[in-house]
Design a protein around this motif. Structure first.
Motif, PDB file in Angstrom:
ATOM      1  N   ASP A 170       0.843  -1.193   0.000  1.00  0.00           N
ATOM      2  CA  ASP A 170       0.000   0.000   0.000  1.00  0.00           C
ATOM      3  C   ASP A 170       0.881   1.246   0.000  1.00  0.00           C
ATOM      4  OD1 ASP A 170      -1.970   1.856   0.209  1.00  0.00           O
ATOM      5  OD2 ASP A 170      -2.725   1.195   2.169  1.00  0.00           O
ATOM      6  N   LEU A 171       0.767   2.074  -1.036  1.00  0.00           N
ATOM      7  CA  LEU A 171       1.571   3.285  -1.158  1.00  0.00           C
ATOM      8  C   LEU A 171       0.778   4.552  -0.844  1.00  0.00           C
ATOM      9  CD1 LEU A 171       3.527   2.502  -4.468  1.00  0.00           C
ATOM     10  CD2 LEU A 171       4.230   2.080  -2.105  1.00  0.00           C
ATOM     11  N   ALA A 172      -0.492   4.392  -0.487  1.00  0.00           N
ATOM     12  CA  ALA A 172      -1.339   5.557  -0.223  1.00  0.00           C
ATOM     13  C   ALA A 172      -0.884   6.285   1.049  1.00  0.00           C
ATOM     14  CB  ALA A 172      -2.794   5.124  -0.079  1.00  0.00           C
ATOM     15  N   ASN A 173      -0.670   7.586   0.904  1.00  0.00           N
ATOM     16  CA  ASN A 173      -0.296   8.451   2.037  1.00  0.00           C
ATOM     17  C   ASN A 173       0.954   7.960   2.769  1.00  0.00           C
ATOM     18  OD1 ASN A 173      -2.647  10.114   1.652  1.00  0.00           O
ATOM     19  ND2 ASN A 173      -3.841   8.499   2.662  1.00  0.00           N
ATOM     20  N   VAL A 174       1.898   7.429   2.023  1.00  0.00           N
ATOM     21  CA  VAL A 174       3.139   6.919   2.592  1.00  0.00           C
ATOM     22  C   VAL A 174       4.292   7.840   2.182  1.00  0.00           C
ATOM     23  CG1 VAL A 174       4.787   4.999   2.606  1.00  0.00           C
ATOM     24  CG2 VAL A 174       2.333   4.536   2.572  1.00  0.00           C
ATOM     25  N   LYS A 175       5.177   8.129   3.127  1.00  0.00           N
ATOM     26  CA  LYS A 175       6.327   8.982   2.822  1.00  0.00           C
ATOM     27  C   LYS A 175       7.274   8.251   1.877  1.00  0.00           C
ATOM     28  CE  LYS A 175      10.248  11.439   4.881  1.00  0.00           C
ATOM     29  NZ  LYS A 175      11.035  11.689   6.109  1.00  0.00           N
ATOM     30  N   MET A 176       7.681   8.933   0.809  1.00  0.00           N
ATOM     31  CA  MET A 176       8.589   8.356  -0.175  1.00  0.00           C
ATOM     32  C   MET A 176       9.908   9.127  -0.166  1.00  0.00           C
ATOM     33  SD  MET A 176       6.494   6.036  -1.442  1.00  0.00           S
ATOM     34  CE  MET A 176       7.073   5.493  -3.054  1.00  0.00           C
ATOM     35  N   SER A 177      10.974   8.465  -0.572  1.00  0.00           N
ATOM     36  CA  SER A 177      12.275   9.126  -0.636  1.00  0.00           C
ATOM     37  C   SER A 177      13.173   8.378  -1.611  1.00  0.00           C
ATOM     38  CB  SER A 177      12.919   9.189   0.750  1.00  0.00           C
ATOM     39  OG  SER A 177      13.155   7.889   1.249  1.00  0.00           O
ATOM     40  N   MET A 178      14.408   8.837  -1.755  1.00  0.00           N
ATOM     41  CA  MET A 178      15.350   8.174  -2.647  1.00  0.00           C
ATOM     42  C   MET A 178      15.840   6.865  -2.027  1.00  0.00           C
ATOM     43  SD  MET A 178      19.050   9.480  -4.172  1.00  0.00           S
ATOM     44  CE  MET A 178      18.420  11.103  -4.583  1.00  0.00           C
ATOM     45  N   ASN A 179      15.946   5.845  -2.851  1.00  0.00           N
ATOM     46  CA  ASN A 179      16.478   4.575  -2.396  1.00  0.00           C
ATOM     47  C   ASN A 179      17.853   4.784  -1.740  1.00  0.00           C
ATOM     48  OD1 ASN A 179      16.752   1.661  -2.276  1.00  0.00           O
ATOM     49  ND2 ASN A 179      18.149   1.843  -4.008  1.00  0.00           N
ATOM     50  N   PRO A 180      18.059   4.288  -0.515  1.00  0.00           N
ATOM     51  CA  PRO A 180      19.318   4.544   0.207  1.00  0.00           C
ATOM     52  C   PRO A 180      20.575   4.145  -0.568  1.00  0.00           C
ATOM     53  CG  PRO A 180      17.701   3.587   1.684  1.00  0.00           C
ATOM     54  CD  PRO A 180      17.115   3.520   0.312  1.00  0.00           C
ATOM     55  N   PHE A 181      20.543   3.028  -1.284  1.00  0.00           N
ATOM     56  CA  PHE A 181      21.713   2.620  -2.061  1.00  0.00           C
ATOM     57  C   PHE A 181      21.989   3.605  -3.193  1.00  0.00           C
ATOM     58  CE2 PHE A 181      20.390  -1.433  -0.141  1.00  0.00           C
ATOM     59  CZ  PHE A 181      21.600  -1.884   0.365  1.00  0.00           C
ATOM     60  N   ASP A 182      20.922   4.211  -3.739  1.00  0.00           N
ATOM     61  CA  ASP A 182      21.101   5.196  -4.800  1.00  0.00           C
ATOM     62  C   ASP A 182      21.656   6.509  -4.253  1.00  0.00           C
ATOM     63  OD1 ASP A 182      20.067   3.287  -6.471  1.00  0.00           O
ATOM     64  OD2 ASP A 182      18.037   4.122  -6.485  1.00  0.00           O
ATOM     65  N   GLU A 183      21.286   6.859  -3.019  1.00  0.00           N
ATOM     66  CA  GLU A 183      21.887   8.026  -2.369  1.00  0.00           C
ATOM     67  C   GLU A 183      23.393   7.868  -2.278  1.00  0.00           C
ATOM     68  OE1 GLU A 183      19.331  10.424   0.823  1.00  0.00           O
ATOM     69  OE2 GLU A 183      19.596   8.332   1.382  1.00  0.00           O
ATOM     70  N   ILE A 184      23.826   6.662  -1.943  1.00  0.00           N
ATOM     71  CA  ILE A 184      25.260   6.374  -1.860  1.00  0.00           C
ATOM     72  C   ILE A 184      25.901   6.521  -3.236  1.00  0.00           C
ATOM     73  CG2 ILE A 184      26.931   4.524  -1.397  1.00  0.00           C
ATOM     74  CD1 ILE A 184      24.952   3.529   0.775  1.00  0.00           C
ATOM     75  N   ALA A 185      25.192   6.085  -4.283  1.00  0.00           N
ATOM     76  CA  ALA A 185      25.709   6.207  -5.647  1.00  0.00           C
ATOM     77  C   ALA A 185      25.865   7.671  -6.041  1.00  0.00           C
ATOM     78  CB  ALA A 185      24.779   5.487  -6.620  1.00  0.00           C
ATOM     79  N   VAL A 186      24.867   8.497  -5.704  1.00  0.00           N
ATOM     80  CA  VAL A 186      24.948   9.930  -6.007  1.00  0.00           C
ATOM     81  C   VAL A 186      26.133  10.556  -5.266  1.00  0.00           C
ATOM     82  CG1 VAL A 186      23.785  12.156  -5.796  1.00  0.00           C
ATOM     83  CG2 VAL A 186      22.472  10.150  -6.463  1.00  0.00           C
ATOM     84  N   GLU A 187      26.274  10.222  -3.999  1.00  0.00           N
ATOM     85  CA  GLU A 187      27.376  10.760  -3.196  1.00  0.00           C
ATOM     86  C   GLU A 187      28.729  10.372  -3.798  1.00  0.00           C
ATOM     87  OE1 GLU A 187      29.691  12.569  -0.323  1.00  0.00           O
ATOM     88  OE2 GLU A 187      27.539  12.826  -0.685  1.00  0.00           O
TER      89      GLU A 187
END
Length: 248
Positions: free
Chosen positions: A27-44
């Motif tokens: 269920d994705l309704a009214n759920v906080k979303m963000s960047m995938n943590p492994f992808d954050e590491i890739a961006v960094e």
């Protein structure tokens, strides 16, 4: 050198996912979303390579709904130079994502594609490997350390029991593991600047990729609740308990 960094919009890692009542998915309704943590590491990691002078441009890419633009803006605020959103409301499988990324890489000609080893939404751990196969490029998965040396990249990989070091001739594909780095927080000035950075919106059809699913989810269910543990007074009592259970 240009670096391509795919990022995915997922349920925030601090949120406990809820399974739909009919068991068809999460269920994705009214759920906080963000960047995938492994992808954050890739961006960094891409940003750090640029800061060292090993890269000149960072292009962030995401495949997902219109709201995935927010995830791309986060990448831009962290330090990416521009972004591309492949907009779709369909659930996209790893192979389709890999095909889209290949098409984008053919256009952008990056020296490195750095992406998270997996997303915390489906844990497939397939996209990076599939992309390397489709492009015929060397890959360094589960990266613990990434160093660029001339036209090659040295990757220390996390493997069972230790680290394996591989040398890849660029262009190459690298997938990031948790211990590679600690992603930075985007500052308010950079968040404001990110709004002015270019973000192109395209579709899978623009790259000639069919998003029709090849897999069918039969059922999604929460894991069984673990039984509570039992405290024992000392080691002797523990041994007796283990013997009673027939384990030893």
């Amino acid at each position: 050198m240009k670096i391509l960094v795919p990022v995915k919009r997922v349920i925030d890692y601090n949120v406990k996912p809820r399974v739909k009542a009919d068991g068809t998915g999460v269920d994705l309704a009214n759920v906080k979303m963000s960047m995938n943590p492994f992808d954050e590491i890739a961006v960094e990691e891409a940003i750090r390579l640029k800061e060292k002078g090993a890269a000149t441009e960072i292009v962030a890419v995401s495949v997902g709904p219109a709201k995935a633009a927010e995830t791309l803006r986060t990448a831009l605020a962290m330090g990416a130079d521009r972004a591309i959103l492949i907009e779709t409301d369909e659930e996209v499988e790893p192979l389709a994502v890999a095909k889209i990324l290949k098409a984008i890489a053919d256009e952008e000609a990056p020296g490195l594609v750095i992406l998270g080893k997996q997303s915390i939404s489906d844990d497939s751990n397939q996209t990076g490997q599939m992309l390397a196969a489709l492009m015929g490029r060397p890959q360094g998965t589960f990266a613990n350390t990434v160093e660029v040396e001339g036209d090659a990249v040295i990757v220390k990989r996390e493997v069972d029991g230790g680290l394996q070091t591989v040398k890849l001739t660029m262009p190459a594909i690298v997938t990031t593991d948790l211990r590679l780095n600690e992603p930075r927080y985007a500052s308010l000035p950079n968040i404001m600047k990110a709004k002015q950075k270019p973000l192109a919106t395209k579709t899978a059809a623009d790259y000639g990729v069919d998003l029709a699913p090849r897999l069918k989810t039969l059922k999604v269910a929460e894991p069984p609740v673990r039984k509570a543990g039992e405290k024992v007074a000392d080691v002797a009592a523990l041994v007796e308990k283990v013997k009673a259970l027939g384990i030893a």
